[in-house]
Design a protein around this motif. Structure first.
Motif, PDB file in Angstrom:
ATOM      1  N   LEU A  59      25.346 -52.607 -13.874  1.00 25.87           N
ATOM      2  CA  LEU A  59      24.100 -53.052 -13.325  1.00 25.87           C
ATOM      3  C   LEU A  59      24.121 -53.646 -14.432  1.00 25.87           C
ATOM      4  O   LEU A  59      23.365 -54.564 -15.962  1.00 25.87           O
ATOM      5  N   ASN A  91      21.143 -57.498 -15.475  1.00 26.05           N
ATOM      6  CA  ASN A  91      19.589 -57.099 -16.094  1.00 26.05           C
ATOM      7  C   ASN A  91      18.582 -57.624 -14.880  1.00 26.05           C
ATOM      8  O   ASN A  91      17.006 -57.010 -15.271  1.00 26.05           O
ATOM      9  N   ASN A  92      19.018 -58.221 -13.813  1.00 26.31           N
ATOM     10  CA  ASN A  92      17.731 -58.383 -13.424  1.00 26.31           C
ATOM     11  C   ASN A  92      17.552 -57.662 -11.729  1.00 26.31           C
ATOM     12  O   ASN A  92      17.426 -57.281 -11.061  1.00 26.31           O
ATOM     13  N   GLU A  93      18.654 -56.996 -11.545  1.00 28.53           N
ATOM     14  CA  GLU A  93      18.882 -55.312 -10.609  1.00 28.53           C
ATOM     15  C   GLU A  93      18.217 -54.697 -11.489  1.00 28.53           C
ATOM     16  O   GLU A  93      18.507 -53.862 -12.953  1.00 28.53           O
ATOM     17  N   SER A  94      17.642 -54.417 -10.174  1.00 39.00           N
ATOM     18  CA  SER A  94      16.938 -52.611 -10.686  1.00 39.00           C
ATOM     19  C   SER A  94      17.832 -51.339 -10.534  1.00 39.00           C
ATOM     20  O   SER A  94      18.007 -51.171  -9.572  1.00 39.00           O
ATOM     21  N   PRO A  95      17.299 -50.605 -10.871  1.00 40.01           N
ATOM     22  CA  PRO A  95      17.949 -49.376 -11.085  1.00 40.01           C
ATOM     23  C   PRO A  95      18.269 -48.144 -10.222  1.00 40.01           C
ATOM     24  O   PRO A  95      17.115 -48.242  -9.305  1.00 40.01           O
ATOM     25  N   MET A 105      17.040 -45.781  -8.256  1.00 38.29           N
ATOM     26  CA  MET A 105      16.490 -44.703  -8.804  1.00 38.29           C
ATOM     27  C   MET A 105      17.376 -43.067  -7.696  1.00 38.29           C
ATOM     28  O   MET A 105      17.203 -42.542  -7.939  1.00 38.29           O
ATOM     29  N   GLU A 110      11.967 -37.933 -13.714  1.00 36.39           N
ATOM     30  CA  GLU A 110      12.267 -39.398 -13.241  1.00 36.39           C
ATOM     31  C   GLU A 110      11.789 -39.939 -15.167  1.00 36.39           C
ATOM     32  O   GLU A 110      12.265 -41.164 -15.317  1.00 36.39           O
ATOM     33  N   LEU A 170      14.930 -42.609 -16.236  1.00 35.33           N
ATOM     34  CA  LEU A 170      13.744 -43.841 -17.664  1.00 35.33           C
ATOM     35  C   LEU A 170      14.418 -43.940 -18.289  1.00 35.33           C
ATOM     36  O   LEU A 170      14.953 -44.860 -19.189  1.00 35.33           O
ATOM     37  N   ILE A 200      18.537 -44.708 -19.227  1.00 37.87           N
ATOM     38  CA  ILE A 200      18.101 -45.858 -18.015  1.00 37.87           C
ATOM     39  C   ILE A 200      18.257 -47.209 -19.704  1.00 37.87           C
ATOM     40  O   ILE A 200      19.453 -47.690 -19.733  1.00 37.87           O
ATOM     41  N   GLN A 201      17.604 -46.938 -20.600  1.00 36.46           N
ATOM     42  CA  GLN A 201      16.771 -47.876 -21.472  1.00 36.46           C
ATOM     43  C   GLN A 201      17.819 -48.302 -22.659  1.00 36.46           C
ATOM     44  O   GLN A 201      17.703 -48.754 -22.865  1.00 36.46           O
ATOM     45  N   CYS A 238      24.757 -48.536 -18.489  1.00 39.15           N
ATOM     46  CA  CYS A 238      24.126 -47.763 -16.210  1.00 39.15           C
ATOM     47  C   CYS A 238      25.993 -48.970 -15.584  1.00 39.15           C
ATOM     48  O   CYS A 238      25.591 -50.488 -15.241  1.00 39.15           O
TER      49      CYS A 238
END
Ligand code: ACO
Length: 151
Positions: free
Chosen positions: A6, A8-12, A14, A24, A28, A31-32, A36
């Motif tokens: 994934l 860096n500029n994409e949102s995971p 969810m 959640e 989170l 993911i951090q 991913c």
């Protein structure tokens, strides 16, 4: 289908990640701290996994999921195999995974991909989740721990 990190500029993804873990907050956090990867077909994300460094030389697949309408087509197996290859390439010696005692299909998949059962974290799901979980008609209480040597 491609499996790629994934960016860096994409949102995971969810909703997909929450299929594997209803918390959640935990997702989170994973993911951090982890990497991913997503499975993409015709521009759509259909699968995901997170590879998390845990102990020295050990990584864990902490979250793996395939969109319900794409399940049962071999994507989950490809994601697990990709995680094993990625961990190997990154120099990890052991890869681990954990799942519920009631997750019959997941236990089959992980063992088909070479994982062996190493232990049971008794009452893990009772301790960490507020709502009782019922799956395949079986109360989900214990986490089955599995691992695979990469050397
Ligand atoms: N008995 C025997 N084998 C089974 C069973 C069963 N009950 N259920 C599944 N399998 C086998 C399949 O036959 C297949 O093996 P094969 O290729 O040799 O035929 C293998 O397990 C998995 O098949 P795939 O099609 O690759 O799996 P799929 O794409 O459906 O993905 C996944 C599996 C990721 C578990 C998916 O079902 C999913 O997203 N579930 C919801 C989220 C989830 O539970 N994630 C895992 C949580 S644990 C964690 O994240 C660490």
């Amino acid at each position: 289908m491609v499996i790629r990190p994934l960016s860096n500029n994409e949102s995971p993804p969810m909703p997909l990640l929450l299929l594997a873990d209803p918390s959640e907050q935990l997702v989170l956090d994973y993911i951090q701290r982890g990497q991913c990867f997503v499975a993409e077909t015709e521009g759509n994300i259909v699968g995901v996994y997170v590879l998390l460094p845990t102990r020295p030389k050990t990584a864990e697949i902490v979250n793996i999921a395939v969109m319900p309408e794409h399940q049962g087509k071999g994507i989950g197996k490809q994601l697990v195999q990709h995680a094993i290859e990625t961990a190997k390439q990154q120099g990890y010696q052991t890869i681990e995974i954990g799942t519920g005692n009631s997750s019959i299909g997941q236990l089959a998949l992980y063992q088909k991909c070479g994982f062996r059962i190493t232990g049971i974290d008794k009452d893990f799901f009772v301790r960490h989740y507020e709502e009782p979980i019922l799956e395949n008609g079986i109360p989900c209480r214990d986490m089955i721990r599995l691992a695979q040597d990469l050397s």
